[in-house]
Design a protein around this motif. Structure first.
Motif, short mmCIF file in Angstrom:
data_model
loop_
_atom_site.label_atom_id
_atom_site.label_comp_id
_atom_site.label_asym_id
_atom_site.label_seq_id
_atom_site.Cartn_x
_atom_site.Cartn_y
_atom_site.Cartn_z
N UNK A 99 0.84 -1.20 0.00
CA UNK A 99 0.00 0.00 0.00
C UNK A 99 0.87 1.25 0.00
N UNK A 100 1.97 1.20 0.76
CA UNK A 100 2.90 2.34 0.79
C UNK A 100 3.51 2.58 -0.58
N UNK A 101 3.82 1.52 -1.31
CA UNK A 101 4.41 1.65 -2.66
C UNK A 101 3.43 2.36 -3.59
N UNK A 102 2.17 1.98 -3.54
CA UNK A 102 1.16 2.64 -4.40
C UNK A 102 1.03 4.12 -4.04
N UNK A 103 1.01 4.40 -2.73
CA UNK A 103 0.92 5.78 -2.24
C UNK A 103 2.14 6.58 -2.68
N UNK A 104 3.32 6.02 -2.49
CA UNK A 104 4.57 6.69 -2.89
C UNK A 104 4.56 7.01 -4.37
N UNK A 105 4.18 6.03 -5.19
CA UNK A 105 4.21 6.22 -6.64
C UNK A 105 3.16 7.22 -7.10
N UNK A 106 1.95 7.11 -6.57
CA UNK A 106 0.86 8.01 -6.98
C UNK A 106 1.18 9.46 -6.63
N UNK A 107 1.75 9.67 -5.43
CA UNK A 107 2.01 11.04 -4.96
C UNK A 107 3.44 11.49 -5.23
N UNK A 108 4.25 10.65 -5.90
CA UNK A 108 5.64 10.96 -6.23
C UNK A 108 6.43 11.37 -4.99
#
Length: 157
Positions: free
Chosen positions: A80-89
C-alpha cells in the motif's frame, strides 16, 4: 487500552527497524550523525495523510538543505505504501509498522478523539531526532494541513 507513554525533548529516540515501500529495511541508526524528522500518520492515501505527505515532499529540498531527512511511518503494508509513494511521487522513505510496535514505542498510538468519539488509533505525531539520536522536537496531535510550514517556522528553515 492505556495511553502509551509520550516522548519528550531530550529523550533517547526509540530505535526502529522497519520495511519501506520497496521492502528494504530502514533503521533509525541509519540516520546517526544527521537530523531526521520521523512522522507518524494513520493511513496512506487518505485525504489528510496525502496532504501531509505532499507537504513534506514539497518542502523536502529545504529540509534536506538544512541537514534534515524525513521518514514517514504508518501501520500500512509495504504494498500500500508503494502505491501511495508512486501516486504522490514521494521521495522520502515510508515505513510499514503493521504490528504498531514502533508507533507505541514513540507514543503515537492510543486513545484519540475522532468526530467527537474516543477511539484507539494512530495519533498524528512528528518528531525531530538530532544527530545524537535524541528527541529535539516532539509534537503530538498535529494537524495534517499547515503542519510542515509550522515545523519549518519552529526550526527557522
Amino acid at each position: 487500552m492505556p495511553q502509551t507513554p509520550r516522548l519528550e525533548v531530550g529523550d533517547k529516540a526509540p530505535e526502529f527497524s522497519l520495511p519501506d515501500a520497496a521492502g528494504n529495511v530502514v533503521k533509525l541508526s541509519d540516520y546517526k550523525g544527521r537530523k531526521v524528522v520521523v512522522y507518524f500518520y494513520p493511513a496512506a492515501s487518505t485525504p489528510g495523510c496525502t496532504k501531509q505527505a505532499c507537504d513534506f515532499r514539497d518542502n523536502l529540498t529545504e529540509l534536506n538543505g538544512a541537514g534534515i531527512d524525513v521518514v514517514g511511518i504508518s501501520p500500512d503494508k509495504p504494498e500500500k505504501l508503494a502505491k501511495f509513494r508512486d501516486k504522490e511521487e514521494l521521495t522520502f522513505p515510508l515505513l510499514s509498522d503493521p504490528e504498531r510496535t514502533v508507533l507505541e514505542a514513540w507514543g503515537a498510538y492510543g486513545e484519540k478523539t475522532m468526530y467527537g468519539k474516543t477511539v484507539q488509533g494512530v495519533i498524528r505525531s512528528t518528531f525531530l531526532v538530532d544527530e545524537e539520536g535524541r528527541i529535539a522536537v516532539a509534537q503530538y496531535n498535529v494537524r495534517a494541513t499547515g503542519h510542515v510550514a509550522k515545523l519549518r517556522r519552529d526550526l527557522s528553515i
